[in-house]
Design a protein around this motif. Structure first.
Motif, PDB file in Angstrom:
ATOM      1  N   SER A  58       0.856  -1.231  -0.067  1.00  0.00           N
ATOM      2  CA  SER A  58       0.007  -0.057  -0.051  1.00  0.00           C
ATOM      3  C   SER A  58       0.831   1.267  -0.039  1.00  0.00           C
ATOM      4  O   SER A  58       0.598   2.058  -0.489  1.00  0.00           O
ATOM      5  CB  SER A  58      -1.119   0.010   1.141  1.00  0.00           C
ATOM      6  N   PHE A  59       1.993   1.381   0.420  1.00  0.00           N
ATOM      7  CA  PHE A  59       2.971   2.452   0.622  1.00  0.00           C
ATOM      8  C   PHE A  59       3.394   2.611  -0.485  1.00  0.00           C
ATOM      9  O   PHE A  59       3.180   3.789  -1.099  1.00  0.00           O
ATOM     10  CB  PHE A  59       4.063   1.975   1.615  1.00  0.00           C
ATOM     11  N   GLU A  60       3.829   1.659  -1.432  1.00  0.00           N
ATOM     12  CA  GLU A  60       4.437   1.811  -2.793  1.00  0.00           C
ATOM     13  C   GLU A  60       3.145   2.394  -3.590  1.00  0.00           C
ATOM     14  O   GLU A  60       3.347   3.233  -4.503  1.00  0.00           O
ATOM     15  CB  GLU A  60       5.044   0.534  -3.260  1.00  0.00           C
ATOM     16  N   THR A  61       2.060   1.735  -3.944  1.00  0.00           N
ATOM     17  CA  THR A  61       0.839   1.911  -4.355  1.00  0.00           C
ATOM     18  C   THR A  61       0.468   3.657  -4.188  1.00  0.00           C
ATOM     19  O   THR A  61       0.083   4.506  -5.341  1.00  0.00           O
ATOM     20  CB  THR A  61      -0.321   1.042  -3.991  1.00  0.00           C
ATOM     21  N   LEU A  62       0.502   3.761  -3.065  1.00  0.00           N
ATOM     22  CA  LEU A  62       0.131   5.572  -2.510  1.00  0.00           C
ATOM     23  C   LEU A  62       1.086   6.485  -3.203  1.00  0.00           C
ATOM     24  O   LEU A  62       0.709   7.337  -3.713  1.00  0.00           O
ATOM     25  CB  LEU A  62      -0.209   5.524  -1.032  1.00  0.00           C
ATOM     26  N   ARG A  63       2.480   6.102  -3.112  1.00  0.00           N
ATOM     27  CA  ARG A  63       3.485   6.857  -3.742  1.00  0.00           C
ATOM     28  C   ARG A  63       3.207   7.042  -5.226  1.00  0.00           C
ATOM     29  O   ARG A  63       3.415   7.958  -5.718  1.00  0.00           O
ATOM     30  CB  ARG A  63       4.745   6.380  -3.466  1.00  0.00           C
ATOM     31  N   ILE A  64       2.893   5.975  -5.698  1.00  0.00           N
ATOM     32  CA  ILE A  64       2.750   5.865  -7.460  1.00  0.00           C
ATOM     33  C   ILE A  64       1.607   6.704  -7.878  1.00  0.00           C
ATOM     34  O   ILE A  64       1.475   7.552  -8.521  1.00  0.00           O
ATOM     35  CB  ILE A  64       2.819   4.509  -7.827  1.00  0.00           C
ATOM     36  N   THR A  65       0.330   6.446  -7.010  1.00  0.00           N
ATOM     37  CA  THR A  65      -0.995   6.819  -7.220  1.00  0.00           C
ATOM     38  C   THR A  65      -1.418   8.259  -7.032  1.00  0.00           C
ATOM     39  O   THR A  65      -2.168   9.178  -7.477  1.00  0.00           O
ATOM     40  CB  THR A  65      -2.037   5.995  -7.155  1.00  0.00           C
ATOM     41  N   GLY A  66      -0.515   8.455  -5.646  1.00  0.00           N
ATOM     42  CA  GLY A  66      -0.858   9.751  -4.845  1.00  0.00           C
ATOM     43  C   GLY A  66      -2.355   9.815  -4.093  1.00  0.00           C
ATOM     44  O   GLY A  66      -2.764  11.024  -3.754  1.00  0.00           O
ATOM     45  N   GLU A  67      -3.077   8.921  -4.223  1.00  0.00           N
ATOM     46  CA  GLU A  67      -4.427   8.830  -3.632  1.00  0.00           C
ATOM     47  C   GLU A  67      -4.723   7.452  -2.860  1.00  0.00           C
ATOM     48  O   GLU A  67      -4.190   6.593  -3.298  1.00  0.00           O
ATOM     49  CB  GLU A  67      -5.332   9.324  -4.588  1.00  0.00           C
ATOM     50  N   CYS A  68      -5.796   7.803  -2.020  1.00  0.00           N
ATOM     51  CA  CYS A  68      -6.330   6.610  -1.441  1.00  0.00           C
ATOM     52  C   CYS A  68      -7.634   6.878  -0.768  1.00  0.00           C
ATOM     53  O   CYS A  68      -8.011   8.100  -0.554  1.00  0.00           O
ATOM     54  CB  CYS A  68      -5.090   6.120  -0.086  1.00  0.00           C
ATOM     55  N   VAL A  69      -8.279   5.909   0.125  1.00  0.00           N
ATOM     56  CA  VAL A  69      -9.309   6.068   0.767  1.00  0.00           C
ATOM     57  C   VAL A  69      -8.894   5.698   2.241  1.00  0.00           C
ATOM     58  O   VAL A  69      -8.151   4.543   2.212  1.00  0.00           O
ATOM     59  CB  VAL A  69     -10.557   5.300   0.276  1.00  0.00           C
ATOM     60  N   LEU A  70      -9.327   6.274   3.107  1.00  0.00           N
ATOM     61  CA  LEU A  70      -9.021   5.955   4.489  1.00  0.00           C
ATOM     62  C   LEU A  70     -10.566   5.488   5.049  1.00  0.00           C
ATOM     63  O   LEU A  70     -11.430   6.279   5.147  1.00  0.00           O
ATOM     64  CB  LEU A  70      -8.725   7.066   5.558  1.00  0.00           C
ATOM     65  N   ALA A  71     -10.739   4.291   5.427  1.00  0.00           N
ATOM     66  CA  ALA A  71     -11.977   3.673   5.724  1.00  0.00           C
ATOM     67  C   ALA A  71     -11.816   3.440   7.126  1.00  0.00           C
ATOM     68  O   ALA A  71     -10.858   2.679   7.744  1.00  0.00           O
ATOM     69  CB  ALA A  71     -12.512   2.361   5.084  1.00  0.00           C
ATOM     70  N   VAL A  72     -13.040   4.044   8.093  1.00  0.00           N
ATOM     71  CA  VAL A  72     -13.034   3.574   9.646  1.00  0.00           C
ATOM     72  C   VAL A  72     -13.811   2.592   9.953  1.00  0.00           C
ATOM     73  O   VAL A  72     -15.191   2.858   9.599  1.00  0.00           O
ATOM     74  CB  VAL A  72     -13.526   5.261  10.106  1.00  0.00           C
ATOM     75  N   PRO A  73     -13.256   1.483  10.103  1.00  0.00           N
ATOM     76  CA  PRO A  73     -14.135   0.312  10.514  1.00  0.00           C
ATOM     77  C   PRO A  73     -14.707   0.458  12.263  1.00  0.00           C
ATOM     78  O   PRO A  73     -14.147   1.134  12.685  1.00  0.00           O
ATOM     79  CB  PRO A  73     -13.385  -1.018  10.590  1.00  0.00           C
TER      80      PRO A  73
END
Length: 185
Positions: A58-73
C-alpha cells in the motif's frame, strides 16, 4: 513511577481509531490496517498525517498513485481488520477473502468500503517527509458516512494484538467556552 520502555510510548498517545487504507493500482484494490495517523488540520481542507511501512504494498501504491481512501471500521469488523493487517495484498484479494464490498469513490480511483462507518477520499498533499519518516500528509477531498449504521464504536490499537473500544461519551460542551466555535449544539 516505573520506567516505561520507549517502544511502548505510542500505546498511550495514539488516540485515533484503526483505519483501513484502501489503494488501487491498475484496477486492483488493496487494503491495509493502520493506526499511526493524526489530524493536522480540520475545516474545509482537512489534513491527516499517516505513517506507512515502506515494505507495505500500500505504501508503494500510494506513492505511485498519490491517492487513497481511509475507511473507518467499527468494532464488529475487528476480526476482519486484524486479518487484513496480517496478510499481503501481493497474493491476497482482501476484499474477497474478508467479504468486504468495494464501492466506487467519487474523486479517487481507490474504492470505498461499504461496511465501514466512514470513508475519506484522500490525495497526497505533502510528500516531503516520506523518505525520512515514511510520513505522508493526506488531504481529505471527499468524506462519506453511513448514517444508518447501528454499530458506531471504533477500535483503537493498544499494541501486541490488543485494542480498546469506544465506550462512554462525556458531554462537556457547556464547559467549552474558549473554543466555542468547535462545539456543535
Amino acid at each position: 513511577m516505573k520506567e516505561l520502555p520507549l517502544s511502548k510510548a505510542y500505546q498511550f498517545i495514539e488516540p485515533g481509531p484503526v483505519v483501513l487504507v484502501v489503494t488501487s493500482l491498475h484496477g486492483q484494490p488493496n487494503l491495509m490496517a493502520m493506526s499511526y495517523h493524526m489530524m493536522i488540520a480540520d475545516g474545509d481542507r482537512p489534513l491527516i498525517g499517516c505513517m506507512l511501512g515502506s515494505w507495505d504494498q500500500s505504501f508503494e501504491t500510494l506513492r505511485i498513485t498519490g491517492e487513497c481512501v481511509l475507511a473507518v471500521p467499527t468494532v464488529d469488523l475487528a476480526p476482519k481488520v486484524v486479518g487484513i493487517g496480517n496478510c499481503s495484498g501481493i497474493d491476497t484479494d482482501k476484499f474477497k477473502i474478508f467479504g468486504l464490498t468495494s464501492v466506487t469513490a467519487e474523486k479517487v480511483k481507490a474504492p470505498l468500503v461499504a461496511e465501514c462507518l466512514v470513508n475519506l477520499e484522500c490525495r497526497i498533499a505533502d510528500d516531503g517527509l516520506i523518505d525520512k519518516y515514511n510520513l505522508i500528509i493526506l488531504e481529505v477531498v471527499k468524506a462519506w458516512i453511513d448514517p444508518d449504521r447501528e454499530e458506531c464504536r471504533l477500535i483503537h490499537h493498544k499494541g501486541n494484538g490488543t485494542f480498546t473500544v469506544d465506550g462512554e461519551t462525556l458531554d462537556l460542551r457547556d464547559r467549552m467556552v474558549k473554543w466555542s466555535s468547535y462545539v456543535q449544539r
